[in-house]
Design an enzyme around this catalytic site. Structure first.
Site, PDB file in Angstrom:
ATOM      1  N   ARG A  14       0.872  -1.181   0.000  1.00  0.00           N
ATOM      2  CA  ARG A  14       0.000   0.000   0.000  1.00  0.00           C
ATOM      3  C   ARG A  14       0.903   1.223   0.000  1.00  0.00           C
ATOM      4  NH1 ARG A  14       2.526   1.810   3.729  1.00  0.00           N
ATOM      5  NH2 ARG A  14       1.029   3.495   3.831  1.00  0.00           N
ATOM      6  N   GLY A  15       0.264   2.388  -0.118  1.00  0.00           N
ATOM      7  CA  GLY A  15       1.041   3.617  -0.268  1.00  0.00           C
ATOM      8  C   GLY A  15       1.102   3.938  -1.748  1.00  0.00           C
ATOM      9  N   ALA A  16       0.671   5.154  -2.094  1.00  0.00           N
ATOM     10  CA  ALA A  16       0.501   5.492  -3.509  1.00  0.00           C
ATOM     11  C   ALA A  16       1.752   5.193  -4.351  1.00  0.00           C
ATOM     12  CB  ALA A  16       0.061   6.955  -3.641  1.00  0.00           C
ATOM     13  N   ARG A  65      -7.427  -0.634  -6.863  1.00  0.00           N
ATOM     14  CA  ARG A  65      -7.749   0.413  -5.879  1.00  0.00           C
ATOM     15  C   ARG A  65      -7.994   1.718  -6.641  1.00  0.00           C
ATOM     16  NH1 ARG A  65      -4.620   0.903  -0.427  1.00  0.00           N
ATOM     17  NH2 ARG A  65      -6.657   1.696   0.176  1.00  0.00           N
ATOM     18  N   GLN A  88      -1.851   1.861  10.005  1.00  0.00           N
ATOM     19  CA  GLN A  88      -0.562   1.988   9.316  1.00  0.00           C
ATOM     20  C   GLN A  88       0.438   2.789  10.143  1.00  0.00           C
ATOM     21  OE1 GLN A  88      -3.544   2.671   7.933  1.00  0.00           O
ATOM     22  NE2 GLN A  88      -3.634   2.054   5.793  1.00  0.00           N
ATOM     23  N   ASP A 131      -2.352  10.491  -1.881  1.00  0.00           N
ATOM     24  CA  ASP A 131      -2.717   9.446  -2.843  1.00  0.00           C
ATOM     25  C   ASP A 131      -3.057  10.029  -4.203  1.00  0.00           C
ATOM     26  OD1 ASP A 131      -3.186   8.120  -0.093  1.00  0.00           O
ATOM     27  OD2 ASP A 131      -3.107   6.488  -1.558  1.00  0.00           O
ATOM     28  N   ASN A 154      -5.880  11.865   0.641  1.00  0.00           N
ATOM     29  CA  ASN A 154      -4.939  11.055   1.409  1.00  0.00           C
ATOM     30  C   ASN A 154      -5.752  10.223   2.401  1.00  0.00           C
ATOM     31  OD1 ASN A 154      -2.188  10.298   1.978  1.00  0.00           O
ATOM     32  ND2 ASN A 154      -2.336  11.446   3.897  1.00  0.00           N
TER      33      ASN A 154
END
Lengths: 349, 349
Positions: free
Chosen positions: A45-47, A88, A195, A236, A246
């Site tokens: 995860r994480g853009a 996503r 997170q 994001d 975000n």
């Protein structure tokens, strides 16, 4: 530092972020579908990390294609890409990584298929390398905004684990520390996926950067007590006007920062800009499963049948953003001009 | 509705709120020390419920005393009371309940010890009954502030479970529903103890009042989306100037409400006023164990050794409070005058 994602032996190898920090388990995704599944379930995860993983996924997808000619190859690739793009909705880096790989494929249409597949593998690796370089550049620019002795609050994980390495928001903090500044981090735990508690605290402890974990509901308390000097978060997707999508809760932090006259910085690579969107209202906000809110460690916390909302992101309007730190420099308001200028030709679309 | 606490067969019987909503277990506290333990470990919680339980605890403490005369009795009782008063620092109702029982003991100094013990038992029951009556009165006053069709956001649990019954903030909501208004509740889950997810959602579902569970970090999102019309919360202690100590995160909600021009109401009985304190800065804020943040359902979420903060309460300054709903009426700013007037002689001290 453990690698978030790397292309090895015909697989995209990822550390399973759903199991950190208690277990360090790696997952090898051998197909584009497996990469899509890993993105959807937040193993990665994480853009920026999603963008890199997507590029690696496209390369794996390309490797698996048998075709007579480029057109046959490309139509199969496009179909796989369309499916991956659904994994996503909010982080634009997913579409960005896929589109860049498709462009490279089209540019290589005169190559033999084996050569084209090799070219795509190289491009995925380049995207990965560029991401780390972008984060280091962002860190250099951003750390000038952080003073020695600052208490920096962050939300979610915009760290090495959210990128190919070094991190965006945490990259700025790392660069400040590397520049000899003493920094104390306050990490919001970031419900529902935690997170902050699981990833941000872990990676900062690994780097011996002082970090204190708080619940999201404590951010206001510590600002009121003057124990927060600056906020730095990731993003994001950033619209042309500087509205920032975000992780859910970021908007709350931005309102609190404004109320307490605390600078609110967003750190994100140019690949997170989506200049095709005039404002944040156009950014799709992912609704995730209610179970992620109600069930923690396999135990149901809310009554059976409880109605639950789970928007996974929110949009911070540009007037609450002090500056946007990118790998090309720092954008100040008005963002419509400053972002366009910084982005040049490299932004989305 | 399950009784939060009641005096039965020489025990204060409580529903164990640490195990709701999945398990309905009752705990019988047979001594004042057991009541203190139940308050400390949050088997019972919520300022008014703590006040009622404390009064019952004092009665149980009195029952266990053997003494020659009143002075011998009272010196033993005072010692037990002092210890009980240490169990939690922020809610003033604890001290209020104990002080009222001590006053009744002193007023009965000419009674025989058996008669005095009976008098204290009756007083504990009266305090319990008065609490429910106060909540119903608060509901009547408060529901006038809630319009038909309103979406009401609340934080923590200021419900039947936080009182002897009916609730403070949730009492206002119940009264609005009883008045025929259609109300939708948004319940903040309220990390770290999840009183919102576990208790507020449960008791509203029991009453068939529509409730949607959100994480604390989503409150801003739903206000931004215009899905919150009014906020109602409880209080653990209210200073003379109207500063409100309540569960951690309440301050964050008050800032968000102000930013979005949403009325922010506090519902609390007169026993929650502490007019001996000029402002909220003087209210002691309890620091609870870090484990309550890092360990959820017996699983550690943050890395071993993580530094954690856990202030259990925060203070909302009076300028963010639209009105304070009490059992004597609604106090409007400036609160120093309005609270004093409402309190008359019945407030602390």
């Amino acid at each position: 530092m453990i690698k978030t994602v790397e292309l090895v032996d015909g697989a995209a190898r990822m550390i399973d972020q759903t199991r950190l920090p208690t277990e360090k388990v790696f997952v090898d995704c051998r197909t584009i579908e497996e990469v899509g599944h890993a993105i959807k379930t937040m193993i990665i995860r994480g853009a920026p990390a999603i963008g890199v993983a997507a590029a690696m996924g496209v390369s794996l997808g390309a490797d698996a294609i048998s075709a007579e000619d480029f057109d046959g190859f490309y139509s199969q690739l496009e179909k796989k890409c369309d499916e991956l793009a659904q994994s996503r909705p909010t982080a634009v880096n997913l579409a960005w990584g896929i589109d860049r790989m498709k462009r490279v494929a089209r540019a290589g249409k005169d190559l033999s298929l084996p050569a084209l597949k090799k070219r795509l593998r190289e491009e995925a690796q380049t995207i990965c390398d560029e991401d780390i370089a972008a984060n280091r550049a962002m860190g250099s620019f951003g750390q000038t905004l952080i003073a020695d002795g600052n208490n920096v609050l962050t939300h979610c994980n915009a760290g090495a684990l959210a990128t190919a390495g070094f991190g965006t928001a945490l990259g700025v903090i790392r660069a400040a520390v590397n520049a000899g500044k003493k920094i104390n981090v306050l990490a919001n735990e970031t419900r529902p996926f935690l997170q902050g508690a699981r990833l941000t605290v872990w990676e900062l402890m690994e780097d011996n950067i002082p970090v204190k974990l708080i619940t999201d509901s404590m951010a206001g308390y510590f600002m009121q007590k003057k124990q927060v000097d600056v906020v730095v978060v990731g993003a994001d997707r950033i619209a042309a006007n500087g509205d920032v999508a975000n992780k859910i809760g970021t908007y709350m932090v931005s309102v609190l920062a404004k109320t307490h006259n605390i600078p609110f910085y967003v750190a994100a690579p140019i690949s997170t800009l989506d200049l095709s969107l005039a404002s944040g209202e156009e950014i799709p906000i992912e609704e995730r499963s209610a179970d992620e809110v109600t069930i923690i460690n396999n135990k149901r916390m809310a009554p059976e049948g409880a109605v639950v909302a789970h928007p996974a992101f929110d949009v911070t309007p540009n007037h609450l953003v002090t500056a946007i730190i990118t790998n090309k420099g720092i954008a100040l308001p008005p963002f419509t001009e400053s972002l366009k200028k910084l982005a040049g030709e490299s932004a989305n679309p």
